[in-house]
Design a protein around this motif. Sequence first.
Motif, short mmCIF file in Angstrom:
data_model
loop_
_atom_site.label_atom_id
_atom_site.label_comp_id
_atom_site.label_asym_id
_atom_site.label_seq_id
_atom_site.Cartn_x
_atom_site.Cartn_y
_atom_site.Cartn_z
N MET A 321 0.82 -1.21 0.00
CA MET A 321 0.00 0.00 0.00
C MET A 321 0.85 1.25 0.00
SD MET A 321 -3.10 -0.83 2.63
CE MET A 321 -3.56 0.90 2.56
N ALA A 322 1.86 1.28 0.86
CA ALA A 322 2.73 2.45 0.94
C ALA A 322 3.49 2.67 -0.37
CB ALA A 322 3.70 2.30 2.11
N GLY A 323 4.00 1.57 -0.93
CA GLY A 323 4.74 1.68 -2.18
C GLY A 323 3.88 2.17 -3.32
N ALA A 324 2.63 1.70 -3.37
CA ALA A 324 1.73 2.14 -4.43
C ALA A 324 1.42 3.62 -4.31
CB ALA A 324 0.44 1.32 -4.39
N ALA A 325 1.19 4.09 -3.07
CA ALA A 325 0.88 5.50 -2.87
C ALA A 325 2.06 6.39 -3.25
CB ALA A 325 0.47 5.73 -1.42
N VAL A 326 3.25 6.03 -2.79
CA VAL A 326 4.44 6.83 -3.08
C VAL A 326 4.76 6.80 -4.57
CG1 VAL A 326 6.93 7.02 -2.71
CG2 VAL A 326 5.40 6.58 -0.77
N SER A 327 4.68 5.63 -5.17
CA SER A 327 5.02 5.50 -6.58
C SER A 327 4.05 6.25 -7.48
CB SER A 327 5.04 4.02 -6.98
OG SER A 327 6.01 3.32 -6.24
N GLY A 328 2.77 6.24 -7.11
CA GLY A 328 1.80 7.00 -7.89
C GLY A 328 2.11 8.48 -7.90
N CYS A 329 2.44 9.02 -6.73
CA CYS A 329 2.79 10.45 -6.64
C CYS A 329 4.08 10.75 -7.40
CB CYS A 329 2.92 10.86 -5.18
SG CYS A 329 1.39 10.73 -4.22
N VAL A 330 5.06 9.87 -7.25
CA VAL A 330 6.35 10.09 -7.91
C VAL A 330 6.21 10.00 -9.43
CG1 VAL A 330 8.65 9.10 -8.23
CG2 VAL A 330 7.71 9.34 -5.94
N THR A 331 5.35 9.10 -9.90
CA THR A 331 5.13 8.97 -11.34
C THR A 331 4.55 10.26 -11.92
OG1 THR A 331 4.76 6.60 -11.11
CG2 THR A 331 3.97 7.63 -13.14
N ASP A 332 3.56 10.83 -11.24
CA ASP A 332 2.96 12.08 -11.72
C ASP A 332 3.97 13.22 -11.70
OD1 ASP A 332 0.52 10.85 -12.10
OD2 ASP A 332 -0.21 11.33 -10.09
#
Length: 361
Positions: A321-332
């Motif tokens: 969950m944490a990785g998905a949240a961080v990665s989504g923000c970083v991707t944008d």
Amino acid sequence: MTGACILMLGQHQFGSFTWGGSQASVFYLANAASGPAFARLIDRFGQRLTARLMAVFFAASGSLEIALAALRSPLWATAGACLLMGITLPNAGALARARWESEVKSAGLMRTALAVEATCDELTFMLGPLIVIALNSCVGWHAGLSAICISTLSGTWMLTRQAVTRPTPAPPTSVPTKTVLRDRRTLALLASLFLLGCSFSASEIGFLARAQDLGSPSLTGVLLALWAAGSATSGILLGARSFRRGPPMRYAWASRYTAVCATPLVLADSPWALAAAALLAGTAAAPVLIFGFECACELTPQSQRHEGLSWVTGSLTLGSMAGAAVSGCVTDAAGPHAPFIVAAACAAATALAAQVMGLDP
């Protein structure tokens, strides 16, 4: 699979993947937070009673979620149903692995058993979402979650009927009052697995982002299939090998291999290179998970086996969950290559945690 169904239900009900994702997050958080507590009950009262009751309440909660979605109920009501689903979902992986651990006494055979479980997990992760999407598309928006409720109830009932492999509940005097989190090396393992979950989920988002960036969104499924195929293959091969080192040392080396295999994903600049990197990264997944579960079996006493395994799966879930949240923000913010950088950094931190915090003797 359950999280994907909840997300689709939220999209159907509210017309927004954001609201669907928020409900799925409630489910995952509730499942990770309540898992160890219910695992202690299973250690005390046995799988037959506790797991069956959990499956019944999970099916009832899932039915309630479907009914609330059909009635277009407010967000707080459906979120409450997702909370109940997360609390009552039986941890099938921990139930099965505890049976192997109580039945198999040889370390080599135990590793083979864990390899079989890891391979089955990979097949489930590959086929489960496809089955859910097919049911929702061909039957209706409620079909996927209905099938999950039925399969959870029937599967739990069938598993707990197997009396030969059923672990014996610990008598009241042998159940420690202290949690397994009091052990330093157990905390080290859980911290490392949390970071590993971050790395895995960041890689999955990276596959999606890079496939879209390359102009072929359908490539995402191919990349995930290659990743799962590499993991399943390495798991099968690993189960046939014997090792001299103990589980903590093997886990430390497997985490280092995971960090090495995550690096090519950052450098891949074409579909073929990305496919090869995905296959290579997948070969690291099963070994590190198998050795992680072996560590949990070694570090926790028999009377707390379900609790220890539940903390392992909970750490992986929270990390995902944490990785998905961080990665989504970083991707944008930084582009489609960024999730792979996050994945590589988390993989390196996984290896570091295993060494610095005491898992590398």
